[in-house]
Scaffold this active site. Sequence first.
Site, PDB file in Angstrom:
ATOM      1  N   ASN A  15       0.973  -1.116  -0.020  1.00 34.34           N
ATOM      2  CA  ASN A  15       0.047   0.071  -0.005  1.00 34.34           C
ATOM      3  C   ASN A  15       0.762   1.427  -0.059  1.00 34.34           C
ATOM      4  OD1 ASN A  15      -1.521   2.382   1.132  1.00 34.34           O
ATOM      5  ND2 ASN A  15      -3.059   0.881   2.105  1.00 34.34           N
ATOM      6  N   GLY A  17       0.484   4.456   0.278  1.00 32.77           N
ATOM      7  CA  GLY A  17       0.281   5.468   1.415  1.00 32.77           C
ATOM      8  C   GLY A  17       0.797   5.058   2.511  1.00 32.77           C
ATOM      9  N   ASP A  74      -0.626  -3.539  11.150  1.00 31.60           N
ATOM     10  CA  ASP A  74      -1.909  -3.845  10.876  1.00 31.60           C
ATOM     11  C   ASP A  74      -3.057  -3.246  11.431  1.00 31.60           C
ATOM     12  OD1 ASP A  74      -3.429  -5.836   9.172  1.00 31.60           O
ATOM     13  OD2 ASP A  74      -4.168  -6.620  11.084  1.00 31.60           O
ATOM     14  N   SER A  75      -4.292  -2.822  11.328  1.00 29.55           N
ATOM     15  CA  SER A  75      -4.791  -2.049  12.040  1.00 29.55           C
ATOM     16  C   SER A  75      -6.315  -2.125  11.859  1.00 29.55           C
ATOM     17  CB  SER A  75      -4.440  -0.456  11.579  1.00 29.55           C
ATOM     18  OG  SER A  75      -4.456  -0.162  10.291  1.00 29.55           O
ATOM     19  N   PHE A 174      -9.342   9.185   5.983  1.00 35.43           N
ATOM     20  CA  PHE A 174      -9.472   7.870   5.064  1.00 35.43           C
ATOM     21  C   PHE A 174     -10.244   6.869   5.973  1.00 35.43           C
ATOM     22  CE2 PHE A 174      -6.635   4.667   6.748  1.00 35.43           C
ATOM     23  CZ  PHE A 174      -5.915   5.083   7.490  1.00 35.43           C
ATOM     24  N   GLY A 175     -10.713   5.840   5.254  1.00 37.62           N
ATOM     25  CA  GLY A 175     -11.474   4.811   5.925  1.00 37.62           C
ATOM     26  C   GLY A 175     -12.456   5.374   6.951  1.00 37.62           C
ATOM     27  N   HIS A 202      -3.763   5.983  16.854  1.00 37.20           N
ATOM     28  CA  HIS A 202      -3.370   4.695  17.093  1.00 37.20           C
ATOM     29  C   HIS A 202      -1.927   4.470  16.609  1.00 37.20           C
ATOM     30  CE1 HIS A 202      -5.725   4.711  13.631  1.00 37.20           C
ATOM     31  NE2 HIS A 202      -5.598   3.589  13.243  1.00 37.20           N
ATOM     32  N   ARG A 203      -1.842   4.909  15.291  1.00 38.05           N
ATOM     33  CA  ARG A 203      -0.484   4.532  14.755  1.00 38.05           C
ATOM     34  C   ARG A 203       0.495   5.344  15.018  1.00 38.05           C
ATOM     35  NH1 ARG A 203      -3.125   5.045  10.420  1.00 38.05           N
ATOM     36  NH2 ARG A 203      -3.598   3.147  10.146  1.00 38.05           N
TER      37      ARG A 203
HETATM   38  P1  IMP Z   1      -4.994  -2.866   6.964  1.00 40.81           P
HETATM   39  O1  IMP Z   1      -4.276  -2.567   8.155  1.00 40.81           O
HETATM   40  O2  IMP Z   1      -4.370  -2.374   5.511  1.00 40.81           O
HETATM   41  O3  IMP Z   1      -5.495  -4.442   7.019  1.00 40.81           O
HETATM   42  O4  IMP Z   1      -6.589  -2.063   7.002  1.00 40.81           O
HETATM   43  C1  IMP Z   1      -6.950  -1.679   7.882  1.00 40.81           C
HETATM   44  C2  IMP Z   1      -8.085  -0.903   7.572  1.00 40.81           C
HETATM   45  O5  IMP Z   1      -8.593  -0.406   8.777  1.00 40.81           O
HETATM   46  C3  IMP Z   1      -8.282   0.097   6.602  1.00 40.81           C
HETATM   47  O6  IMP Z   1      -8.426  -0.097   5.447  1.00 40.81           O
HETATM   48  C4  IMP Z   1      -9.049   1.203   7.156  1.00 40.81           C
HETATM   49  O7  IMP Z   1     -10.206   1.042   6.869  1.00 40.81           O
HETATM   50  C5  IMP Z   1      -9.152   0.892   8.919  1.00 40.81           C
HETATM   51  N1  IMP Z   1      -8.292   1.862   9.450  1.00 40.81           N
HETATM   52  C6  IMP Z   1      -6.955   1.622  10.050  1.00 40.81           C
HETATM   53  N2  IMP Z   1      -6.585   2.795  10.431  1.00 40.81           N
HETATM   54  C7  IMP Z   1      -7.362   3.628  10.258  1.00 40.81           C
HETATM   55  C8  IMP Z   1      -7.555   5.265  10.489  1.00 40.81           C
HETATM   56  O8  IMP Z   1      -6.601   5.770  10.944  1.00 40.81           O
HETATM   57  N3  IMP Z   1      -8.708   5.762  10.201  1.00 40.81           N
HETATM   58  C9  IMP Z   1      -9.644   5.252   9.418  1.00 40.81           C
HETATM   59  N4  IMP Z   1      -9.695   3.793   9.389  1.00 40.81           N
HETATM   60  C10 IMP Z   1      -8.369   3.022   9.763  1.00 40.81           C
END
Ligand code: IMP
Length: 215
Positions: A15, A17, A74-75, A174-175, A202-203
């Site tokens: 990814n 970004g 992972d988040s 985002f998200g 959180h990040r």
């Molecule tokens: P992954 O860590 O790429 O598997 O995806 C984590 C998913 O969690 C993302 O596609 C977002 O939908 C959501 N997510 C994680 N961190 C955030 C954030 O800081 N804001 C909004 N959505 C988040």
Amino acid sequence: MIKLGPGRLVVASHNAGKVREINELLGPLGIAPVSAAELGLPEPDEIGTTFAANAELKARQAADLSGLPAIADDSGLCVEALGNRPGIFSARWALAADPRVPPAEGPGSAEGPRDFGLAMRRVQEELKALGPEASRDAHFVCALAVCWPDGRSELFEGRVDGQLVWPPRGDRGFGYDPMFVPAGYDLTFGEMDPADKHAISHRAAAFAKLVAALG
Ligand code: IMP
């Protein structure tokens, strides 16, 4: 604990970004990140059942295949009244499949265009079905794993608590950002200045722990 001295570090993510964000956070440490995509490494199936397990399996594979230390994250969003779902399936809930069919939650990553408007509506619909008294407490989690080719690994987790609002507000994040108001604030993550979000997210919390331990 080993330090992450200057040198190459694989960012185990395809990814763009995420790779950019990790580069920015690690730049001050004199680390030269190289992405898994640049090295032509495959993307593993995310078969773990926790954020930590998925972060670790991504970093472990990249370290083993590249012979370099590797970092992965992972988040996701955990909604307390929904048993902490969507959790590790947060990205999966945005798959624009037939909205009447609940998203699959088996192991492995599912491909396809993401629609976070749809993902947020799914969360809202499930909360609404629980009735007006249902708690709207939620939290984002970020697990960061660093793995070395000699088998060592370190894990760091960050979390931010808040409340879900409806309708979604703001287009700066985002998200799930537009429906999440962090505790102690009135704005959603989607409305906030990104610098303010990065100070409490959180990040950011997970990275602060990483830098304190390995920097
Ligand atoms: P992954 O860590 O790429 O598997 O995806 C984590 C998913 O969690 C993302 O596609 C977002 O939908 C959501 N997510 C994680 N961190 C955030 C954030 O800081 N804001 C909004 N959505 C988040």
